[in-house]
Design a protein around this motif. Structure first.
Motif, PDB file in Angstrom:
ATOM      1  N   ALA A  59       0.845  -1.208   0.000  1.00 19.62           N
ATOM      2  CA  ALA A  59       0.000   0.000   0.000  1.00 19.62           C
ATOM      3  C   ALA A  59       0.872   1.247   0.000  1.00 19.62           C
ATOM      4  O   ALA A  59       0.583   2.216  -0.727  1.00 19.62           O
ATOM      5  CB  ALA A  59      -0.921  -0.013   1.211  1.00 19.62           C
ATOM      6  N   GLU A  60       1.925   1.245   0.800  1.00 18.97           N
ATOM      7  CA  GLU A  60       2.839   2.382   0.805  1.00 18.97           C
ATOM      8  C   GLU A  60       3.460   2.582  -0.573  1.00 18.97           C
ATOM      9  O   GLU A  60       3.577   3.711  -1.058  1.00 18.97           O
ATOM     10  CB  GLU A  60       3.929   2.167   1.848  1.00 18.97           C
ATOM     11  CG  GLU A  60       4.927   3.318   1.894  1.00 18.97           C
ATOM     12  CD  GLU A  60       6.157   3.006   2.734  1.00 18.97           C
ATOM     13  OE1 GLU A  60       7.026   3.892   2.839  1.00 18.97           O
ATOM     14  OE2 GLU A  60       6.248   1.887   3.268  1.00 18.97           O
ATOM     15  N   THR A  61       3.860   1.481  -1.207  1.00 21.62           N
ATOM     16  CA  THR A  61       4.503   1.564  -2.519  1.00 21.62           C
ATOM     17  C   THR A  61       3.586   2.207  -3.553  1.00 21.62           C
ATOM     18  O   THR A  61       4.011   3.062  -4.344  1.00 21.62           O
ATOM     19  CB  THR A  61       4.918   0.158  -2.999  1.00 21.62           C
ATOM     20  OG1 THR A  61       5.806  -0.422  -2.038  1.00 21.62           O
ATOM     21  CG2 THR A  61       5.601   0.225  -4.354  1.00 21.62           C
TER      22      THR A  61
ATOM     23  N   ASP B 234       1.744   6.042  -1.268  1.00 29.25           N
ATOM     24  CA  ASP B 234       2.426   7.119  -0.555  1.00 29.25           C
ATOM     25  C   ASP B 234       3.053   8.138  -1.489  1.00 29.25           C
ATOM     26  O   ASP B 234       2.973   9.348  -1.240  1.00 29.25           O
ATOM     27  CB  ASP B 234       3.494   6.536   0.377  1.00 29.25           C
ATOM     28  CG  ASP B 234       4.121   7.617   1.248  1.00 29.25           C
ATOM     29  OD1 ASP B 234       3.396   8.205   2.074  1.00 29.25           O
ATOM     30  OD2 ASP B 234       5.330   7.901   1.083  1.00 29.25           O
ATOM     31  N   SER B 235       3.680   7.698  -2.556  1.00 26.79           N
ATOM     32  CA  SER B 235       4.319   8.642  -3.474  1.00 26.79           C
ATOM     33  C   SER B 235       3.308   9.614  -4.065  1.00 26.79           C
ATOM     34  O   SER B 235       3.551  10.828  -4.144  1.00 26.79           O
ATOM     35  CB  SER B 235       5.034   7.868  -4.585  1.00 26.79           C
ATOM     36  OG  SER B 235       5.653   8.770  -5.491  1.00 26.79           O
ATOM     37  N   THR B 236       2.154   9.084  -4.458  1.00 31.84           N
ATOM     38  CA  THR B 236       1.100   9.948  -5.012  1.00 31.84           C
ATOM     39  C   THR B 236       0.583  10.925  -3.967  1.00 31.84           C
ATOM     40  O   THR B 236       0.376  12.113  -4.252  1.00 31.84           O
ATOM     41  CB  THR B 236      -0.062   9.084  -5.543  1.00 31.84           C
ATOM     42  OG1 THR B 236       0.431   8.179  -6.526  1.00 31.84           O
ATOM     43  CG2 THR B 236      -1.155   9.962  -6.142  1.00 31.84           C
ATOM     44  N   LEU B 237       0.380  10.435  -2.748  1.00 33.48           N
ATOM     45  CA  LEU B 237      -0.107  11.312  -1.677  1.00 33.48           C
ATOM     46  C   LEU B 237       0.898  12.406  -1.348  1.00 33.48           C
ATOM     47  O   LEU B 237       0.508  13.542  -1.052  1.00 33.48           O
ATOM     48  CB  LEU B 237      -0.414  10.476  -0.431  1.00 33.48           C
ATOM     49  CG  LEU B 237      -1.631   9.547  -0.538  1.00 33.48           C
ATOM     50  CD1 LEU B 237      -1.765   8.695   0.718  1.00 33.48           C
ATOM     51  CD2 LEU B 237      -2.911  10.349  -0.766  1.00 33.48           C
ATOM     52  N   GLN B 238       2.188  12.081  -1.400  1.00 29.87           N
ATOM     53  CA  GLN B 238       3.200  13.091  -1.115  1.00 29.87           C
ATOM     54  C   GLN B 238       3.215  14.173  -2.189  1.00 29.87           C
ATOM     55  O   GLN B 238       3.441  15.357  -1.894  1.00 29.87           O
ATOM     56  CB  GLN B 238       4.586  12.440  -0.995  1.00 29.87           C
ATOM     57  CG  GLN B 238       4.746  11.506   0.188  1.00 29.87           C
ATOM     58  CD  GLN B 238       4.431  12.177   1.520  1.00 29.87           C
ATOM     59  OE1 GLN B 238       4.633  13.376   1.697  1.00 29.87           O
ATOM     60  NE2 GLN B 238       3.917  11.400   2.459  1.00 29.87           N
ATOM     61  N   MET B 239       2.971  13.793  -3.438  1.00 31.29           N
ATOM     62  CA  MET B 239       2.876  14.807  -4.494  1.00 31.29           C
ATOM     63  C   MET B 239       1.660  15.705  -4.277  1.00 31.29           C
ATOM     64  O   MET B 239       1.739  16.934  -4.411  1.00 31.29           O
ATOM     65  CB  MET B 239       2.803  14.127  -5.861  1.00 31.29           C
ATOM     66  CG  MET B 239       4.122  13.534  -6.330  1.00 31.29           C
ATOM     67  SD  MET B 239       4.075  12.992  -8.059  1.00 31.29           S
ATOM     68  CE  MET B 239       2.985  11.565  -7.945  1.00 31.29           C
ATOM     69  N   LEU B 240       0.531  15.085  -3.919  1.00 29.48           N
ATOM     70  CA  LEU B 240      -0.676  15.878  -3.672  1.00 29.48           C
ATOM     71  C   LEU B 240      -0.516  16.776  -2.456  1.00 29.48           C
ATOM     72  O   LEU B 240      -1.063  17.888  -2.418  1.00 29.48           O
ATOM     73  CB  LEU B 240      -1.870  14.942  -3.476  1.00 29.48           C
ATOM     74  CG  LEU B 240      -2.316  14.137  -4.700  1.00 29.48           C
ATOM     75  CD1 LEU B 240      -3.416  13.151  -4.323  1.00 29.48           C
ATOM     76  CD2 LEU B 240      -2.793  15.065  -5.814  1.00 29.48           C
TER      77      LEU B 240
END
Length: 278
Positions: free
Chosen positions: A107-109, A112-118
């Motif tokens: 789930a992190e993979t 998380d990257s998308t959420l950090q961009m948002l």
């Protein structure tokens, strides 16, 4: 004969202790009171423009007038309702995402990257897009508040879950705790201090976002009240609205701290050196 208190301490000592406790309780209010007195004097003597910066007594009079006609209570309740609906939605999603990404590596993979961009997109910059999506109804305001509170709770929940002592998890496994019990008894309680810190940050973003959101063609709320007062140059009402926002934020933070003291009574950071609750 020496007068004693119920606990057996001399009355003079008891009075000194009471005055000391009273002084500690009043100390945080000393600076605001001094500033209010200085503000009143400056407005009354003409050191500041009383039309642009009305005296505290004028703001108090505006408070009493709006309280009596019921408009202040109406607008405050409207703002509070929007704020906490957005908090429940955004905070709930942030909590779930934080737990999910903290516990499950896939789930992190993927998330998380998308959420950090948002997260790096200022949510207030979305206002034109939000109006296109939701119009100017309640949905737009609640969406903005939910977006504002999502990330503080998500980040702190994720951090709290990921920083659980691995030795505690290993020991729980040795004692035979299944996955559900491990989450309920070890991981979530251990992550709770970080989650509550996230909640305190989220409350600040909640009120900040609401101030802006209520300028989007609202027909109720403190933001509407202050914008309407601005049109008629009622500076005392504008300042009153700002003060109410500040007080609501303070009360929300106090409630969160009270929750911390109650649910984290076992945590060493929330105890005094003698082991008593803070």
């Amino acid at each position: 004969m020496v007068e004693t208190s119920v606990a057996g301490h001399p009355a003079g000592e008891r009075r000194r202790i009471d005055f000391k406790e009273l002084g500690s309780a009043l100390a945080p209010f000393a600076l605001p009171i001094v500033l209010l007195i200085a503000w009143e004097i400056a407005a009354s003597t003409g050191l500041v423009n009383a039309r642009l910066m009305p005296a505290p007594t004028k703001i108090a009079a505006a408070f009493w007038r709006l309280l009596l006609d019921g408009s202040l209570l109406h607008h405050t309740l409207a703002s509070t309702q929007r704020a906490f609906i957005g908090l429940v939605i955004g905070g709930g999603l942030g909590f779930v995402a934080g737990v999910l990404n903290g516990l499950w590596k896939p789930a992190e993979t993927f998330l998380d990257s998308t959420l950090q961009m948002l997260r790096n997109i200022p949510h207030l910059a979305l206002i034109p897009l939000v109006i296109l999506w939701f119009g100017i109804d309640e949905g737009a305001k609640i969406f903005l508040v939910a977006t504002g509170v999502f990330f503080p709770i998500y980040i702190n929940t994720f951090h709290g879950v990921r920083t659980i002592d691995p030795q505690l998890v290993e020991m729980a496994s040795v004692y035979g705790l299944d996955r559900k019990a491990l989450i309920q008894r070890i991981i979530l309680p251990g992550a709770l201090p970080s989650i509550l810190v996230g909640l305190r940050y989220a409350l600040g973003f909640m009120w900040l976002t609401l101030i802006v959101a209520e300028t989007i063609s609202a027909t109720s709320g403190i933001g509407f009240m202050t914008m309407n007062a601005r049109e008629f140059f009622q500076t005392d009402v504008v300042l009153l609205g700002i003060i109410i926002y500040a007080l609501l934020g303070k009360f929300a933070d106090m409630a969160t701290r009270a929750i911390e003291r109650r649910v984290l009574v076992w945590h060493s950071a929330y105890q005094t050196p003698d082991g008593a609750k803070r």
